[in-house]
Design a protein around this motif. Structure first.
Motif, PDB file in Angstrom:
ATOM      1  N   GLU A 429       0.741  -1.147   0.015  1.00 42.24           N
ATOM      2  CA  GLU A 429       0.024  -0.005  -0.001  1.00 42.24           C
ATOM      3  C   GLU A 429       1.051   1.318  -0.029  1.00 42.24           C
ATOM      4  O   GLU A 429       0.835   2.250  -0.900  1.00 42.24           O
ATOM      5  CB  GLU A 429      -0.933  -0.048   1.246  1.00 42.24           C
ATOM      6  CG  GLU A 429      -2.026  -0.986   1.273  1.00 42.24           C
ATOM      7  CD  GLU A 429      -2.748  -1.224   2.350  1.00 42.24           C
ATOM      8  OE1 GLU A 429      -2.390  -0.479   3.260  1.00 42.24           O
ATOM      9  OE2 GLU A 429      -3.408  -2.103   2.474  1.00 42.24           O
ATOM     10  N   ASP A 430       1.695   1.220   0.994  1.00 41.24           N
ATOM     11  CA  ASP A 430       2.865   2.422   0.875  1.00 41.24           C
ATOM     12  C   ASP A 430       3.715   2.106   1.949  1.00 41.24           C
ATOM     13  O   ASP A 430       3.756   0.858   2.295  1.00 41.24           O
ATOM     14  CB  ASP A 430       2.062   3.783   1.455  1.00 41.24           C
ATOM     15  CG  ASP A 430       1.241   3.493   2.840  1.00 41.24           C
ATOM     16  OD1 ASP A 430       1.837   3.041   3.764  1.00 41.24           O
ATOM     17  OD2 ASP A 430       0.056   4.007   3.002  1.00 41.24           O
ATOM     18  N   ASN A 431       4.865   2.786   2.189  1.00 34.48           N
ATOM     19  CA  ASN A 431       5.858   2.598   3.069  1.00 34.48           C
ATOM     20  C   ASN A 431       5.749   2.989   4.473  1.00 34.48           C
ATOM     21  O   ASN A 431       6.641   2.804   5.344  1.00 34.48           O
ATOM     22  CB  ASN A 431       7.167   3.443   2.737  1.00 34.48           C
ATOM     23  CG  ASN A 431       7.519   2.875   1.243  1.00 34.48           C
ATOM     24  OD1 ASN A 431       7.576   1.843   1.019  1.00 34.48           O
ATOM     25  ND2 ASN A 431       8.102   3.691   0.313  1.00 34.48           N
ATOM     26  N   SER A 432       4.331   3.506   5.026  1.00 36.73           N
ATOM     27  CA  SER A 432       4.224   3.620   6.338  1.00 36.73           C
ATOM     28  C   SER A 432       4.234   2.789   7.161  1.00 36.73           C
ATOM     29  O   SER A 432       4.891   2.963   8.399  1.00 36.73           O
ATOM     30  CB  SER A 432       2.819   4.502   6.310  1.00 36.73           C
ATOM     31  OG  SER A 432       1.874   3.637   5.877  1.00 36.73           O
ATOM     32  N   LEU A 433       3.977   1.719   6.887  1.00 33.48           N
ATOM     33  CA  LEU A 433       4.012   0.360   7.631  1.00 33.48           C
ATOM     34  C   LEU A 433       5.317  -0.026   8.011  1.00 33.48           C
ATOM     35  O   LEU A 433       6.011  -0.288   9.101  1.00 33.48           O
ATOM     36  CB  LEU A 433       3.149  -0.975   7.427  1.00 33.48           C
ATOM     37  CG  LEU A 433       3.331  -2.259   8.172  1.00 33.48           C
ATOM     38  CD1 LEU A 433       2.711  -1.916   9.505  1.00 33.48           C
ATOM     39  CD2 LEU A 433       2.415  -3.372   7.638  1.00 33.48           C
ATOM     40  N   ARG A 434       6.093  -0.118   7.017  1.00 32.04           N
ATOM     41  CA  ARG A 434       7.629  -0.400   7.068  1.00 32.04           C
ATOM     42  C   ARG A 434       8.373   0.658   7.893  1.00 32.04           C
ATOM     43  O   ARG A 434       9.143   0.159   8.660  1.00 32.04           O
ATOM     44  CB  ARG A 434       8.201  -0.291   5.712  1.00 32.04           C
ATOM     45  CG  ARG A 434       9.852  -0.848   5.611  1.00 32.04           C
ATOM     46  CD  ARG A 434      10.472  -0.701   4.384  1.00 32.04           C
ATOM     47  NE  ARG A 434       9.968  -1.797   3.465  1.00 32.04           N
ATOM     48  CZ  ARG A 434      10.475  -3.130   3.605  1.00 32.04           C
ATOM     49  NH1 ARG A 434      11.446  -3.265   4.445  1.00 32.04           N
ATOM     50  NH2 ARG A 434       9.882  -3.851   2.582  1.00 32.04           N
ATOM     51  N   GLU A 435       8.129   1.826   7.776  1.00 30.74           N
ATOM     52  CA  GLU A 435       8.693   2.962   8.657  1.00 30.74           C
ATOM     53  C   GLU A 435       8.397   2.864  10.026  1.00 30.74           C
ATOM     54  O   GLU A 435       9.116   3.193  10.938  1.00 30.74           O
ATOM     55  CB  GLU A 435       8.130   4.267   8.116  1.00 30.74           C
ATOM     56  CG  GLU A 435       8.846   4.498   6.506  1.00 30.74           C
ATOM     57  CD  GLU A 435       8.279   6.008   6.031  1.00 30.74           C
ATOM     58  OE1 GLU A 435       7.353   6.321   6.707  1.00 30.74           O
ATOM     59  OE2 GLU A 435       8.774   6.303   4.815  1.00 30.74           O
ATOM     60  N   ALA A 436       7.052   2.270  10.505  1.00 33.20           N
ATOM     61  CA  ALA A 436       6.618   2.318  11.630  1.00 33.20           C
ATOM     62  C   ALA A 436       7.489   0.966  12.356  1.00 33.20           C
ATOM     63  O   ALA A 436       7.917   0.969  13.473  1.00 33.20           O
ATOM     64  CB  ALA A 436       5.185   2.087  11.749  1.00 33.20           C
ATOM     65  N   LEU A 437       7.421  -0.078  11.385  1.00 31.98           N
ATOM     66  CA  LEU A 437       8.071  -1.352  11.950  1.00 31.98           C
ATOM     67  C   LEU A 437       9.595  -1.088  12.445  1.00 31.98           C
ATOM     68  O   LEU A 437      10.160  -1.402  13.374  1.00 31.98           O
ATOM     69  CB  LEU A 437       7.859  -2.408  10.838  1.00 31.98           C
ATOM     70  CG  LEU A 437       6.699  -3.221  10.906  1.00 31.98           C
ATOM     71  CD1 LEU A 437       6.575  -3.960   9.607  1.00 31.98           C
ATOM     72  CD2 LEU A 437       6.367  -4.110  12.003  1.00 31.98           C
TER      73      LEU A 437
END
Length: 498
Positions: A429-437
């Motif tokens: 979807e976007d990079n927001s989940l990766r960045e949060a992880l």
């Protein structure tokens, strides 16, 4: 007289006896007679010297040649010298045999291992009273032999990890990598294969086996792999208890042996456990190249299913440190297993290897790892869809690329690869989940517990939940044993989480 001579002849080639179980304390070894003790000392010393001489032979031959020892007179001298050594060894073997023949404890042991094998169960019960050279143990389970590979597959230079290099640089690099991995490189990756390490740990290994046999009623067995290696195993049964219906197969680290390794953790937690030593470790033959590791864990699992009668869905694979490679391979090839537990392991060996070696060796290290010892745990893990739990040690001095920096723990990368393989839509979807992880995975469990999730966005809450689901922290260094209470808690919750 003829009977005594026959006995002495048998004792010439019979195995060393280390301990008689139930005979005193765990450090109370078999006591040989003086003749056996003296002869054995000479033989073991000579074997150690020959081993060292084998490793240093290129330097010794160069020195002998330069000193002119290949002249006729010096050749005669060397011939007499080695003839004298041979005579001394022959006398030592004979002395040892006489000492054994007049020792009632040894002759009882010899009668046990040479008795008819008509009843295999009774025979194994009789020899398991003794701890002796593993090369003399009978095979309890054998895998069918694999068909030989084509000559091209076995050709040492059919792979290259640095194909961007010109051929005049690439070929010498491949040759050096081949020599390195077959001399010192693999032994640096798996120090447990070194004779020096095994000699230093000889007494602790004896004591560890004694504890497993006498305290936990462990049953030792020899397993023959499909590539003809003999693997040293021990099985501790707890099926009388509720947890004991689950078998935990333990995969040790690069200097780990089942005698002093992680097997006691599931045993104390009430589970049945099966430990095994890597190829080249203690009684196991071979060397821990990836294909031999795979064949070994394959044979161990088949032994558990066929001989020990554990259903595959009741088998847990527990890998510690570099043992995560064989554990993750087993999980990939036996997807029906109960669960996979990876403790203090990594996603890929290459970054760890390059971190330990000089930067000028980077190309050689890459060639050695990628062509011969490519222990890519993450590659296997992302293909396994069953229950899994990663244990990260917060003070790990081995798996962290920078000591004291939790963010450089290679277990973080392993978790990220696992999550990306299991929840690809969330990452696409976007990079927001990766960045949060990436932001939360560098925190300890205690630090994440202080976060008020109600004030977080859905993406941040999802990241925290995923980390909690698949990874837990253990505040310790790399080699500290995992407490049995924590292991039991993992086993209770792993299926609830997954």
């Amino acid at each position: 007289m003829a009977k005594m001579l026959k006995l002495i002849w048998q004792c010439l080639y019979s195995p060393r006896l280390y301990k008689i179980y139930g005979d005193g304390e765990k450090d109370n070894l078999y006591k040989p007679k003086q003749l056996e003790k003296f002869g054995d000392k000479i033989i073991s010393t000579a074997q150690s010297i020959f081993t060292v001489a084998g490793y240093t032979s290129p330097f010794m031959c160069t020195y002998i040649y330069r000193r002119g020892f290949f002249s006729w007179d010096e050749t005669v001298f060397l011939s007499k010298f080695f003839t004298g050594i041979g005579c001394l060894m022959a006398i030592s073997f004979f002395m040892r045999a006489i000492g054994r023949a007049f020792n009632s404890q040894y002759t009882d042991f010899l009668n046990a291992i040479t008795s008819p094998k008509t009843n295999h169960k009774a025979y194994m019960t009789s020899i398991r009273k003794y701890d002796f050279e593993f090369s003399a143990w009978p095979v309890s389970f054998a895998m069918p032999a694999k068909s030989s590979s084509s000559w091209f597959e076995n050709f040492p230079f059919n792979k290259c990890s640095n194909r961007n290099l010109p051929i005049y640089q690439r070929i010498p690099l491949q040759v050096i990598a081949f020599i390195a991995v077959h001399t010192f490189a693999l032994r640096l990756i798996y120090p447990g294969t070194l004779g020096l390490i095994q000699n230093l740990l000889w007494m602790p290994l004896i004591e560890g086996r004694t504890q497993l046999v006498e305290t936990y009623n462990g049953k030792r067995a020899k397993i023959l792999t499909s590539d003809a290696n003999c693997i040293d195993t021990i099985f501790v049964e707890n099926r009388a208890h509720t947890n004991g219906k689950i078998l935990v197969i333990c995969c040790e680290g690069n200097s780990g042996f089942y005698e002093i390794g992680i097997i006691t953790t599931p045993i104390k937690a009430g589970y049945s456990a099966l430990g095994w030593n890597h190829p080249g470790f203690a009684g196991s033959t071979g060397m821990p190249f990836p294909n031999q590791e795979q064949n070994s864990i394959d044979a161990v699992i088949q032994y558990a299913i066929t001989e020990l009668k554990f259903p595959i869905e009741n088998i847990v694979i527990y890998g510690w440190s570099i043992g995560g490679y064989s554990a993750s391979w087993a999980a990939l090839n036996y997807p029906e297993i109960n669960s996979l537990v990876l403790d203090a392991t990594f996603d890929d060996l290459l970054p760890l290897a390059q971190n330990q070696m000089p930067k000028s060796w980077a190309l050689l290290v890459k060639e050695v790892v990628r062509s011969y010892v490519d222990l890519n745990v993450g590659e296997f893990l992302i293909q396994f869809k069953g229950p899994v739990q990663i244990i990260r040690r917060t003070e790990d001095e081995v798996i962290c690329l920078r000591q004291g920096q939790l963010g450089t723990n290679c277990g973080n990368n392993l978790l990220m690869k696992l999550l990306q393989s299991r929840y690809p839509p969330w990452f696409s979807e976007d990079n927001s989940l990766r960045e949060a992880l990436e932001r939360y995975v560098v925190m300890t469990e205690a630090q994440r517990a202080t976060i008020d999730q109600q004030e977080l966005s859905e993406t941040n809450r999802r990241a925290l939940q995923l980390i909690v689901k698949y990874m837990r922290d253990f505040q310790s260094t790399h080699c500290a044993p995992l407490p049995e209470a924590q292991f039991a808690d993992i086993m209770k919750t792993i299926h609830l989480k997954n």
